[in-house]
Write an enzyme that holds these catalytic residues in place. Structure first.
Site: not given
Ligand SMILES: NC(=O)c1ccc[n+]([C@@H]2O[C@H](COP(=O)([O-])OP(=O)(O)OC[C@H]3O[C@@H](n4cnc5c(N)ncnc54)[C@H](O)[C@@H]3O)[C@@H](O)[C@H]2O)c1
Length: 401
Positions: A11, A29, A83, A257, A325
């Site tokens: 995201v 990050d 999350t 998700c 995941r």
């Molecule tokens: N992946 C999807 O398709 C998608 C779609 C819609 C919504 N979401 C939501 O978006 C959110 C993020 O998902 P994602 O898929 O991007 O996750 P992801 O795991 O791909 O990326 C999260 C990033 O955050 C970093 N991170 C974790 N804790 C941190 C902190 N305290 N400070 C700084 N960086 C930190 C991690 O190193 C990682 O690179 C989640 O709530 C998810 O449910 C994801």
């Protein structure tokens, strides 16, 4: 305008790629390996081309960082951290908590703080705002808003620009500033009356998918027992021009998700004493699919898998991404191992998983196709073992759902 995006995963990096065309973006990050890669112009996310990141870095509009001090002076902060669920399938807000700590300790001026991470209704009002205020060493009035992310990794027809984006601020000023921020790179902004509506809409969208996938997975078992093709039956139902939406059976649901978000909704429902029976039953049906698939394979192979070699083909949770995941392939493998099979896996997109490398296609007694990436040659997959079970419905002339 300076924008800090906390979390540079699926995201956060997607937003950074669009936002850095208009704003000065800090991609924060806490994984320094990702940060180093990004600053050398290498993207680790499908759908975000490395050339885009390279260009953004070269233009001076994008800097990835693990230094929280780089967030200082931001006008907008976007939270895009994981999350997940805890072991007992409850919302795990650990990453949000840690992001709030970073924000509280780094911001010295007032900013617009937008949460894009998926969470239950009330997260921005009752969790993020009070936590940042509590952890902030100085008293600052920030603006708070929610804009749930709808990105579908690997998809090209719907992206940040043309996918309608829901949003709501805690105050009219927060809503106005949120609209201004996204309107530079999103064509269709949909404001709703409260952050709770936006948060709940996101959870309901994914619950809708989870429940319908479970329904079609259950139906695939009924169709098999009736001796009819589930795929032909679905195609037939899909000729109805209204009131029907086709979902496909599979080994289950994966990713960050669909297997996760409905449990966030169930959690708040439980807190209010309201049953979430569909969500719980759908979870159960989807999680039991791997066992069902292995039972079909077992009965087709003399009633025992003991000592038989089985190759699981495609371990990513969906085609054309390397995301493992919550992948149902993990449960398929666990069940095969429990049945005494000798298991290997092949996935040219994932390549390495749990410290193990993908094996070459073929060579096993049995193949189970969980995910079919576009780079996989369908004829070769079909001919990869004497017995092939296809869970994707995309191969012909083999056994399957
Ligand atoms: N992946 C999807 O398709 C998608 C779609 C819609 C919504 N979401 C939501 O978006 C959110 C993020 O998902 P994602 O898929 O991007 O996750 P992801 O795991 O791909 O990326 C999260 C990033 O955050 C970093 N991170 C974790 N804790 C941190 C902190 N305290 N400070 C700084 N960086 C930190 C991690 O190193 C990682 O690179 C989640 O709530 C998810 O449910 C994801």
């Amino acid at each position: 305008m300076k924008v800090a995006i906390i979390g540079q995963g699926y995201v956060g990096l997607t937003i950074a790629a669009f936002a850095s065309k208009h704003y000065q973006v800090i991609g924060y990050d806490n994984n320094s390996k990702i940060v180093d890669q990004l600053n050398s112009g290498i993207s680790h996310i499908e759908g975000v081309e490395s050339s885009l990141i390279e260009k953004a870095v070269a233009s001076g509009n994008y800097l990835a960082s693990s230094q929280s001090t780089d967030i200082a002076g931001s006008d907008v902060v976007v939270i895009a951290v994981p999350t997940p669920l805890t072991k007992d399938r409850k919302p795990d807000l650990t990453y949000i908590k840690s992001a709030c700590k970073t924000i509280a300790e780094s911001l010295i001026g007032s900013a617009l703080i937008i949460n894009e991470s998926t969470s239950f209704p009330g997260t921005i009002r009752d969790f993020i705002k009070p936590l940042i205020e509590k952890l902030s060493p100085i008293k600052i009035e920030h603006l708070y808003a929610i804009s749930p992310e709808r990105v579908d990794p690997g998809r090209t027809d719907w992206d940040q620009k043309n996918t309608p984006r829901l949003f709501a601020g805690l105050t009219p000023e927060a809503s106005k500033r949120t609209r201004e921020f996204y309107s530079t790179f999103c064509d269709n902004l949909v404001e709703v009356s409260s952050p709770e509506v936006a948060e709940a809409a996101k959870l309901f969208e994914n619950t809708f998918r989870q429940v319908n996938i479970a329904l079609v997975n259950e139906f695939s078992q009924i169709a098999n027992a009736l001796g009819i093709s589930v795929h032909e039956t679905l195609e037939a139902a899909n000729t109805k021009p209204y009131g029907f939406m086709k979902f496909n059976p599979s080994a289950g649901v994966g990713g960050h998700c669909i297997p996760v978000d409905p449990s966030y909704l169930a959690y708040v429902a439980a807190g209010k004493g309201v049953p979430a029976t569909f969500i719980e039953r759908a979870n159960q049906v989807n999680l039991e699919m791997p066992k069902y698939i292995v039972s079909r394979v077992k009965s087709d192979n003399g009633g025992s898998l003991k000592g038989k070699s089985v190759q699981v083909i495609g371990i990513a949770y969906k085609p054309n991404v390397a995301d493992v995941r919550e992948t149902p392939a993990e449960l398929v493998i666990a069940e095969l191992v429990a049945q005494g099979a000798i298991v290997s896996w092949h996935d040219p997109v994932v390549k390495s998983w749990h410290g193990v490398e993908s094996t070459d296609l073929g060579g096993a007694d049995i193949a189970i196709v969980v995910t079919l990436h576009d780079v996989m040659d369908r004829a070769k997959v079909t001919a990869s073992a004497p017995y092939v079970f296809d869970t994707t419905g995309k191969l012909t002339g083999v056994k399957g759902l």
